[in-house]
Design a protein around this motif. Structure first.
Motif, PDB file in Angstrom:
ATOM      1  N   GLU A  18     -15.455  17.180 -21.320  1.00  0.00           N
ATOM      2  CA  GLU A  18     -15.337  16.610 -19.983  1.00  0.00           C
ATOM      3  C   GLU A  18     -14.901  15.160 -20.087  1.00  0.00           C
ATOM      4  O   GLU A  18     -14.866  14.584 -21.166  1.00  0.00           O
ATOM      5  CB  GLU A  18     -16.656  16.708 -19.211  1.00  0.00           C
ATOM      6  CG  GLU A  18     -17.741  15.785 -19.696  1.00  0.00           C
ATOM      7  CD  GLU A  18     -19.008  15.851 -18.856  1.00  0.00           C
ATOM      8  OE1 GLU A  18     -18.937  16.129 -17.643  1.00  0.00           O
ATOM      9  OE2 GLU A  18     -20.078  15.608 -19.429  1.00  0.00           O
ATOM     10  N   LEU A  65     -15.828  11.424 -18.363  1.00  0.00           N
ATOM     11  CA  LEU A  65     -16.748  10.633 -17.548  1.00  0.00           C
ATOM     12  C   LEU A  65     -15.993   9.427 -17.014  1.00  0.00           C
ATOM     13  O   LEU A  65     -15.293   8.760 -17.770  1.00  0.00           O
ATOM     14  CB  LEU A  65     -17.924  10.126 -18.385  1.00  0.00           C
ATOM     15  CG  LEU A  65     -18.839  11.157 -19.008  1.00  0.00           C
ATOM     16  CD1 LEU A  65     -19.796  10.483 -19.988  1.00  0.00           C
ATOM     17  CD2 LEU A  65     -19.614  11.862 -17.926  1.00  0.00           C
ATOM     18  N   PRO A 107      -9.938  14.351 -10.842  1.00  0.00           N
ATOM     19  CA  PRO A 107     -10.267  15.788 -10.931  1.00  0.00           C
ATOM     20  C   PRO A 107      -9.088  16.704 -10.612  1.00  0.00           C
ATOM     21  O   PRO A 107      -8.973  17.778 -11.194  1.00  0.00           O
ATOM     22  CB  PRO A 107     -11.401  15.961  -9.910  1.00  0.00           C
ATOM     23  CG  PRO A 107     -12.047  14.619  -9.844  1.00  0.00           C
ATOM     24  CD  PRO A 107     -10.896  13.638  -9.988  1.00  0.00           C
ATOM     25  N   PRO A 160     -13.325  19.271 -16.763  1.00  0.00           N
ATOM     26  CA  PRO A 160     -14.195  18.722 -15.718  1.00  0.00           C
ATOM     27  C   PRO A 160     -14.239  17.192 -15.770  1.00  0.00           C
ATOM     28  O   PRO A 160     -14.167  16.590 -16.845  1.00  0.00           O
ATOM     29  CB  PRO A 160     -15.568  19.306 -16.053  1.00  0.00           C
ATOM     30  CG  PRO A 160     -15.287  20.511 -16.872  1.00  0.00           C
ATOM     31  CD  PRO A 160     -14.026  20.199 -17.640  1.00  0.00           C
ATOM     32  N   ARG A 202     -16.532  13.958 -14.374  1.00  0.00           N
ATOM     33  CA  ARG A 202     -17.797  13.548 -13.752  1.00  0.00           C
ATOM     34  C   ARG A 202     -17.686  12.079 -13.373  1.00  0.00           C
ATOM     35  O   ARG A 202     -17.398  11.228 -14.209  1.00  0.00           O
ATOM     36  CB  ARG A 202     -18.956  13.755 -14.718  1.00  0.00           C
ATOM     37  CG  ARG A 202     -20.289  13.525 -14.067  1.00  0.00           C
ATOM     38  CD  ARG A 202     -21.474  14.047 -14.846  1.00  0.00           C
ATOM     39  NE  ARG A 202     -21.303  14.159 -16.264  1.00  0.00           N
ATOM     40  CZ  ARG A 202     -22.173  13.703 -17.160  1.00  0.00           C
ATOM     41  NH1 ARG A 202     -23.269  13.087 -16.760  1.00  0.00           N
ATOM     42  NH2 ARG A 202     -21.959  13.859 -18.438  1.00  0.00           N
ATOM     43  N   ARG A 250     -19.291   8.567 -11.957  1.00  0.00           N
ATOM     44  CA  ARG A 250     -20.545   7.831 -11.851  1.00  0.00           C
ATOM     45  C   ARG A 250     -20.234   6.443 -11.331  1.00  0.00           C
ATOM     46  O   ARG A 250     -19.241   5.834 -11.716  1.00  0.00           O
ATOM     47  CB  ARG A 250     -21.217   7.669 -13.224  1.00  0.00           C
ATOM     48  CG  ARG A 250     -21.686   8.912 -13.932  1.00  0.00           C
ATOM     49  CD  ARG A 250     -22.952   9.514 -13.355  1.00  0.00           C
ATOM     50  NE  ARG A 250     -24.038   8.607 -13.104  1.00  0.00           N
ATOM     51  CZ  ARG A 250     -25.084   8.435 -13.898  1.00  0.00           C
ATOM     52  NH1 ARG A 250     -25.178   9.092 -15.026  1.00  0.00           N
ATOM     53  NH2 ARG A 250     -26.043   7.598 -13.549  1.00  0.00           N
TER      54      ARG A 250
END
Length: 118
Positions: A10, A12, A30, A36, A38, A40
């Protein structure tokens, strides 16, 4: 042709959700990547504890950072726009034109803001 053998689990993205440029680029990823993503916020109180290798500028909300999480769980962090080359092998098929447009928009706005900003 070079084939990358590193498996990516993935991506981040730690960014300042209050920064329009950062939020726009982070929100576009995305749809551009085939792994994937993610997101934050650097303002999350536990972001530094959850990601101990996160660059100091990202922890302080002075620059976004992108972490490529490998299959073994290790994370390679890259700050700001310097992360773009690491994303090239992760682009969706035919995603390059939109990715270039997102990068150029972010680069143009970042350049205008100056080096002390995102």
């Amino acid at each position: 042709m070079v084939v990358l053998t590193v498996r990516v689990r993935e991506v981040l993205v730690v960014h300042d959700a209050a920064c329009g440029v950062c939020a726009g680029v982070a929100g576009a990823l995305p749809g551009l990547l085939r792994v994937p993503v993610r997101l934050r916020s650097c303002r999350d109180p536990d972001v530094a504890a959850a990601h101990p290798g996160l660059p100091a500028r990202a922890r302080a909300c002075r620059a976004p950072a992108l972490g490529v999480v490998r299959a073994d769980g290790t994370v390679r962090w890259r700050p700001g726009l310097r992360a773009a080359p690491a994303l090239l092998p992760l682009l969706r098929p035919r995603g390059a034109p939109r990715a270039v447009a997102v990068f150029l928009c972010a680069a143009r706005l970042t350049w205008r803001a100056g080096p002390q900003e995102h």
